[in-house]
Write an enzyme that holds these catalytic residues in place. Structure first.
Site, PDB file in Angstrom:
ATOM      1  N   CYS A  39       0.840  -1.191   0.000  1.00 54.69           N
ATOM      2  CA  CYS A  39       0.000   0.000   0.000  1.00 54.69           C
ATOM      3  C   CYS A  39       0.877   1.242   0.000  1.00 54.69           C
ATOM      4  O   CYS A  39       1.838   1.342   0.777  1.00 54.69           O
ATOM      5  CB  CYS A  39      -0.913  -0.011   1.228  1.00 54.69           C
ATOM      6  SG  CYS A  39      -1.933   1.463   1.397  1.00 54.69           S
ATOM      7  N   CYS A  61      -7.236   3.555 -12.329  1.00 57.75           N
ATOM      8  CA  CYS A  61      -5.775   3.537 -12.439  1.00 57.75           C
ATOM      9  C   CYS A  61      -5.128   2.419 -11.643  1.00 57.75           C
ATOM     10  O   CYS A  61      -3.911   2.216 -11.742  1.00 57.75           O
ATOM     11  CB  CYS A  61      -5.191   4.885 -12.001  1.00 57.75           C
ATOM     12  SG  CYS A  61      -5.464   5.235 -10.250  1.00 57.75           S
ATOM     13  N   CYS A  66      -4.477  -0.400   0.233  1.00 55.79           N
ATOM     14  CA  CYS A  66      -5.060  -1.522   0.971  1.00 55.79           C
ATOM     15  C   CYS A  66      -6.488  -1.188   1.372  1.00 55.79           C
ATOM     16  O   CYS A  66      -6.915  -0.031   1.334  1.00 55.79           O
ATOM     17  CB  CYS A  66      -4.214  -1.861   2.202  1.00 55.79           C
ATOM     18  SG  CYS A  66      -4.183  -0.579   3.461  1.00 55.79           S
ATOM     19  N   CYS A  81      -9.455   8.720  -5.272  1.00 63.70           N
ATOM     20  CA  CYS A  81      -8.165   8.055  -5.454  1.00 63.70           C
ATOM     21  C   CYS A  81      -7.055   9.096  -5.385  1.00 63.70           C
ATOM     22  O   CYS A  81      -7.147  10.153  -6.025  1.00 63.70           O
ATOM     23  CB  CYS A  81      -8.141   7.331  -6.799  1.00 63.70           C
ATOM     24  SG  CYS A  81      -6.535   6.601  -7.210  1.00 63.70           S
ATOM     25  N   CYS A  84      -5.479   9.363  -9.484  1.00 66.53           N
ATOM     26  CA  CYS A  84      -6.288   9.873 -10.593  1.00 66.53           C
ATOM     27  C   CYS A  84      -7.439  10.758 -10.137  1.00 66.53           C
ATOM     28  O   CYS A  84      -8.202  11.263 -10.978  1.00 66.53           O
ATOM     29  CB  CYS A  84      -6.825   8.711 -11.428  1.00 66.53           C
ATOM     30  SG  CYS A  84      -7.990   7.645 -10.539  1.00 66.53           S
ATOM     31  N   SER A 359      13.107 -24.866  26.831  1.00 62.03           N
ATOM     32  CA  SER A 359      14.004 -23.720  27.000  1.00 62.03           C
ATOM     33  C   SER A 359      15.424 -24.197  27.280  1.00 62.03           C
ATOM     34  O   SER A 359      15.635 -25.126  28.063  1.00 62.03           O
ATOM     35  CB  SER A 359      13.527 -22.830  28.157  1.00 62.03           C
ATOM     36  OG  SER A 359      13.452 -23.574  29.365  1.00 62.03           O
ATOM     37  N   LYS A 365      26.699 -26.167  29.123  1.00 60.25           N
ATOM     38  CA  LYS A 365      26.208 -26.589  30.438  1.00 60.25           C
ATOM     39  C   LYS A 365      24.996 -27.497  30.317  1.00 60.25           C
ATOM     40  O   LYS A 365      24.730 -28.302  31.213  1.00 60.25           O
ATOM     41  CB  LYS A 365      25.859 -25.365  31.285  1.00 60.25           C
ATOM     42  CG  LYS A 365      27.052 -24.482  31.610  1.00 60.25           C
ATOM     43  CD  LYS A 365      26.633 -23.297  32.461  1.00 60.25           C
ATOM     44  CE  LYS A 365      27.827 -22.411  32.809  1.00 60.25           C
ATOM     45  NZ  LYS A 365      27.429 -21.233  33.623  1.00 60.25           N
ATOM     46  N   ASP A 395      18.122 -19.328  24.150  1.00 60.06           N
ATOM     47  CA  ASP A 395      18.377 -17.988  24.664  1.00 60.06           C
ATOM     48  C   ASP A 395      19.849 -17.619  24.603  1.00 60.06           C
ATOM     49  O   ASP A 395      20.202 -16.499  24.937  1.00 60.06           O
ATOM     50  CB  ASP A 395      17.871 -17.884  26.107  1.00 60.06           C
ATOM     51  CG  ASP A 395      17.236 -16.537  26.402  1.00 60.06           C
ATOM     52  OD1 ASP A 395      16.677 -15.936  25.468  1.00 60.06           O
ATOM     53  OD2 ASP A 395      17.322 -16.079  27.560  1.00 60.06           O
ATOM     54  N   ASP A 779       8.527 -19.207  38.558  1.00 59.58           N
ATOM     55  CA  ASP A 779       7.456 -20.190  38.587  1.00 59.58           C
ATOM     56  C   ASP A 779       6.506 -19.946  39.744  1.00 59.58           C
ATOM     57  O   ASP A 779       5.273 -19.969  39.565  1.00 59.58           O
ATOM     58  CB  ASP A 779       8.045 -21.601  38.644  1.00 59.58           C
ATOM     59  CG  ASP A 779       9.196 -21.703  39.632  1.00 59.58           C
ATOM     60  OD1 ASP A 779       9.420 -20.732  40.387  1.00 59.58           O
ATOM     61  OD2 ASP A 779       9.872 -22.740  39.653  1.00 59.58           O
TER      62      ASP A 779
END
Length: 1078
Positions: A39, A61, A66, A81, A84, A359, A365, A395, A779
């Site tokens: 767009c 035209c 969008c 428009c 045009c 994770s 390690k 990570d 947690d």
């Protein structure tokens, strides 16, 4: 979302978007190469219409605009428009504006207010969320969402016409600042009135719900008639022939309608004596403190006062730990009923989708082979493959993890079909092949033996490749790692790299060797930049929540650590028995499984299994409001993680005047009025959070879905969830799923956007949404916040453990693990989320609050514990004691207290199914951990919260032995060993000094010595595992231990000389000996 097997890397803040390992070129720098037109007003992608053609706003035209900009220009602009200057004509499905009456096109009342399709397609394509969420600013009663599924008793029925369904009304909210316009009529713009058309607007105006309710009543009636067991009379027709009238599917259907789980309370013969002992113990404690306070020791007042203060704290701590175990329960699931209800023959499975989070941070390690086994056990789980998606969070942005995951996805093509063909357990190959099972002992299928040998050879080759990658990663090149196509690895700088996403497996991707689909496997590494707070594991989990919502958006989430594999392939089904139960599933926020561990020696010297907590404490919490979240092995409801309140309980209807006399009703009525007046402010406080959710299925009988009817503006949505409109749209989908018609390029950009490092700024992430920040033990804090929102959790203990993991088995690693837990508790204790003062007036029950208070204050016990363990040595060295001469009354109280303590432990072991060995190890490590890790955590937490100083304790290896449990004898020196080592030495010295004193002073001194010796030996016996840990094997004693022992022994020897106990306590009396010295 199709990435065609390429790694997607990018940064939303830097406007970067890169595809690595592309076919033709290594880099794609412009998004226009991935999608359609852009767009020219807002630079968003132009969506595709239902016919598959790109949206064209101007037929003269074809200037690229969008649909949202087209709607905005028609409603609030000059309606022409930009290129045009031709006036925009009304396109089918767009709302009318002033000037449309002059057109002679065919009217389109059916789709004039059809906003749902445009909302989902247009908003899913936005990148940065600056355009806001596609929700109506002022919802019109005639606005019907055509693409939103119509709800019929929790299922969509294609045979029912739209006007006889219960409507799902899209949410409405006030208008806020936005770059993009909304697609819905504004109150300031007049809308052309039109008469109601019954054929089109019947369901909209509420009349459709009547037909829906009638159809539902008819359906229920048929079901009840089919399930009802008819008693046949054996008269003229004969009993045998009448039995043939029974429906063969009747028992099956009846079983499928039963609850999916049941509660198993502890036997009264076990729990009632336990409760009686608790009450008696409280009474005995009262008598004990009455005696102790009223009988001070005048010649040792400081020792007496210290002991009394410590004993009072121990009593309070015991009460906080004991009362949450008042109503323990167990639960039993019915997997066969789950299959009967949601998996019918010849139809697609209706089981809910599940996103699994794994994770990992540092592959050095956390070995990649362990992570690979965890991922393989997830991909081979006994669950529909199209409903499982595995997300691995790296990570550390390590190329080693990425390459290992690529190898894992290739080996999964062979491993997954083998597991499902022969139904093996467990489905982690490392532990499956480690089982000492003689497969040739019994008659075993030859095909199985052949396949097992072949897959074992494949796994050995897979291990060789993984180990080769690990060996290669030991030496990092000076210029950093490079991909196969020559592209530098984006994560070469761990602290400064873009976000990365790679889809290895999926529904439309690589299949297994038998041609079957595999679960989706996605690699995710969130963006990291200097100057941003990333919040460690909690931040990584929240990034997974957002990126999974863009890609798969399953309504349930399972999170496991990289070293916790699925030991029971039916673990997900076990959790769904609770989550998808039609009676109570909507109120459950998570299902927690117990942690079980491999590789621990038989003696479990340092209580690594933690059996007392998982088999006793957690069962007690399950009988209140549910167990606490322990960080792994937990299945979440996604909506609960978004910070919504639990569904409100339906109040039972009050009795009317037909049941009570008039005078009683008058009294009750006045009482109720007063009650309403009193509770008004409290309700106002409780409901001040504007994010309260009213779940749709609670009102299903009324035929209206109010689940997403929030009075929340667009700005509040963005403040809570961030600037991604696609993600916000996904939060409105309680049953999961991604918006229809969303382009892959748009979803890729949104996925990169939501894992950008600045996405959470000025939002509720980490405060009210997702994993909560502010503690290294996120947690406990996350579960606590959910319980404060009125949710309840469930503890599931299947016969075969659902998950198994690895635990640190040597002393130093175990103490550092406990240090981390205790530090997190101290951080919560000193924060605003402390359960002592947070969350009143919400859904948290009092006994549940007791358990959370105990989980954050237990590090404070280290101070009285160390003081109490020092008292025996001081008493033995000074010859004084904390208790005066004991009378018969005092003897009875002390004996009753010891008996009640022992009886409480025995009865807990009985109803919890815990052995005396595990119970005793838990008691020993309570003293060891309290005297070391808890003390350091307390001071470290105070320094961190109050002074902002972070302190770390280094761990260095000193000695190791070879053997099956080599890590058990690995000695690592750390400062955590100093306090318990000191306590052990001074008590041993005290015992030696006390016995020597008694031998020197004669028989009369042995009586007072017995109590002191018992006290000191109690401390030494509890610290005995610690003594074995620092001694290692019998081959030798580490030098550091000898140095400390000699140093402390010298100090106390000097103290012993200063005390000089062998001299008479009175003044020296000089007498003449009678000898003439001259």
């Amino acid at each position: 979302m199709d990435t065609k097997g390429r790694l997607v890397a990018g940064s939303h803040n830097r406007n970067e978007f890169v595809l690595i390992n592309a076919d033709d070129t290594a880099r794609v720098n412009d998004v226009t190469e991935l999608s359609g037109q852009i767009c020219q007003i807002c630079e968003d992608e132009i969506e595709v219409t239902v016919d598959g053609e790109p949206f064209v706003a101007c037929n003269e035209c074809a200037f690229p605009v969008c649909r949202p900009c087209y709607e905005y220009e028609r409603r609030e602009g000059n309606q022409a428009c930009p290129q045009c200057k031709t006036r925009y004509k009304r396109i089918k499905g767009s709302p009318r504006v002033e000037g449309d009456e002059e057109e002679e096109d065919i009217d389109d009342l059916e789709n004039e207010f059809d906003i749902a399709e445009a909302m989902l397609s247009a908003r899913a394509s936005q990148i940065n969320g600056a355009s806001g969420i596609t929700t109506p600013s002022e919802f019109d009663a005639a606005s019907v969402a055509a693409d939103i599924p119509l709800l019929t008793y929790d299922h969509e029925d294609v045979d029912i016409s739209g006007d006889k369904h219960a409507l799902i009304v899209p949410p409405f909210m006030p208008r806020g600042k936005r770059v993009h316009p909304m697609l819905f009529p504004d109150s300031s713009v007049p809308v052309q009135p039109r008469p109601m058309d019954p054929k089109k607007d019947l369901a909209v105006y509420g009349y459709g719900s009547v037909a829906w309710k009638e159809r539902m009543e008819e359906w229920k009636k048929k079901q009840n008639e089919k399930v009802e067991v008819v008693k046949h009379e054996r008269d003229n027709e004969g009993g045998k022939n009448n039995d043939e009238l029974d429906d063969p599917d009747l028992p099956k259907m009846d079983e499928g309608r039963q609850p999916l789980w049941r509660k198993l309370p502890i036997s009264p013969s076990k729990i009632n004596p336990y409760r009686i002992i608790i009450v008696l113990r409280i009474a005995i404690l009262g008598l004990f403190f009455h005696y102790r306070i009223l009988h001070p020791v005048n010649d040792a007042y400081a020792l007496w006062l210290t002991s009394v203060i410590c004993e009072i704290w121990f009593a309070v701590s015991w009460i906080l730990d004991q009362f949450p175990k008042w109503c323990p329960i167990e639960r039993e699931t019915y997997l066969d009923r789950l299959s009967l209800r949601y998996e019918k023959e010849g139809k697609a499975s209706d089981l809910a989708d599940i996103d699994v989070f794994v994770s990992t941070v540092d592959p050095m390690k956390e070995p990649p082979l362990i992570t690979a086994n965890t991922v393989l056990s997830i991909l081979a789980v006994d669950y529909p493959v199209e409903k499982v998606a595995c997300y691995v969070s790296d990570d550390g942005a390590a190329m080693l993890t990425f390459e290992a995951l690529s190898e894992t996805s290739e080996f999964a093509r062979k491993w997954v079909p083998f597991c499902k063909m022969f139904s093996i357990e467990p489905r982690a190959p490392e532990w499956y092949f480690a089982q000492k099972v003689d497969y040739l002992k019994d008659k075993v299928d030859a095909a199985f033996i052949r396949e097992r040998r072949a897959i074992k050879r494949e796994y050995e080759e897979f291990k060789v490749r993984i180990n080769a990658l690990v060996a290669m990663a030991q030496k990092v090149p000076e210029d950093g790692w490079t991909m196969q196509d020559g592209t530098p690895w984006p994560g070469n700088n761990v602290k400064d790299h873009p976000g990365m996403i790679q889809v290895f497996l999926g529904q439309n991707g690589v299949r297994d060797i038998e041609g079957n689909e595999l679960p989706r496997l996605v690699y995710v590494s969130r963006e990291k930049r200097p100057g941003f707070e990333h919040h460690k594991k909690a931040g990584a989990m929240n990034a997974l929540v957002r990126v999974s919502a863009i890609i798969s958006n399953a309504p349930y989430l399972l999170n496991v650590d990289c070293d916790h594999y699925i030991n029971n392939s039916k673990a997900l089904r076990e959790a769904m028995c609770f989550m998808m139960d039609p009676t109570s599933g909507k109120k459950i926020c998570y299902v927690q499984f117990p942690q079980r561990f491999d590789g621990i020696d038989h003696h479990d010297r340092y209580s690594n299994r933690n059996v007392v907590f998982f088999d006793i404490n957690m069962k007690g919490l399950d009988g209140i409001q549910g167990p606490i979240y322990v960080g792994t092995g937990c299945v979440f409801r996604r909506q609960a993680l978004y910070g919504y309140d639990a569904p409100a309980k339906k109040k039972s209807p009050r009795k009317t005047c037909n049941c009570w006399p008039n005078w009683c009703c008058l009294c009750c009525g006045s009482r109720n009025k007063n009650r309403k007046l009193k509770t008004g402010p409290r309700k106002k406080i409780k409901n001040k959070d504007a994010t309260k959710q009213v779940h749709a299925l609670e009102n299903i009988k009324e035929g209206i879905d109010n689940g997403k009817s929030w009075l929340m503006s667009q700005l509040k949505f963005e403040k809570k969830f961030g600037q991604s409109s696609v993600f916000i749209t996904s939060t409105l989908m309680e049953d999961g799923g991604i918006p229809k018609g969303a382009a892959s390029a748009s979803l890729l950009k949104e996925a990169i956007h939501v894992i950008s490092c600045g996405y959470e700024d000025k939002t509720e992430w980490g405060k009210e949404v997702g994993w909560i920040y502010g503690s290294v033990t996120e947690d406990i804090l996350t579960g606590f916040k959910m319980h404060c929102h009125g949710w309840r959790s469930v503890y599931c203990m299947p016969k075969r453990p659902a998950f198994k993991g690895s635990a640190p088995i040597n002393l130093s690693d175990r103490l550092h693990q406990v240090l981390r837990w205790a530090l997190g508790s101290v951080e919560i204790l000193l924060s605003k989320h402390c359960p002592i003062w947070y969350g009143y007036g919400c859904g948290l029950k009092w006994l549940e609050r007791f358990s959370y208070i105990n989980s954050v204050v237990y590090p404070l016990t280290s101070l009285p514990l160390i003081a109490y363990c020092t008292l025996p040595a001081v008493c033995l060295l000074t010859g004084k004691f904390i208790v005066p001469e004991i009378s018969n009354y005092a003897s009875i109280i002390f004996m009753a207290l010891f008996i009640s303590i022992a009886a409480t432990g025995i009865l807990e072991m009985q109803w919890g199914g815990v052995g005396i060995h595990d119970w005793w190890r838990n008691e020993q490590f309570w003293v060891i951990g309290g005297a070391s890790s808890h003390l350091f955590a307390l001071f470290q937490g105070l320094l961190k919260v109050l002074a902002g100083i972070n302190t770390n304790f280094t761990v260095t290896s000193k000695a190791a032995d070879d053997g099956e449990f080599a890590d058990l004898y690995l000695f690592k020196w750390t400062s955590l060993l100093i306090p318990p080592l000191t306590l052990l030495i001074i008590n041993i010295i005290g015992v030696i000094v006390g016995v020597s004193d008694a031998i020197n002073n004669g028989y009369d001194s042995w009586g007072p010595l017995c109590g002191k010796l018992f006290f000191a030996l109690w401390v030494i016996v509890h610290l005995y595992p610690f003594l074995k840990g620092v001694m290692g094997k019998q081959q030798g004693v580490p030098t550091i231990i000898l140095v400390w022992a000699i140093l402390l022994a010298s100090i106390f020897s000097l103290l012993w000389v200063r005390v000089n106990p062998f001299l008479a306590k009175d003044d020296i009396v000089l007498e003449l000996c009678g000898l003439n010295c001259d």
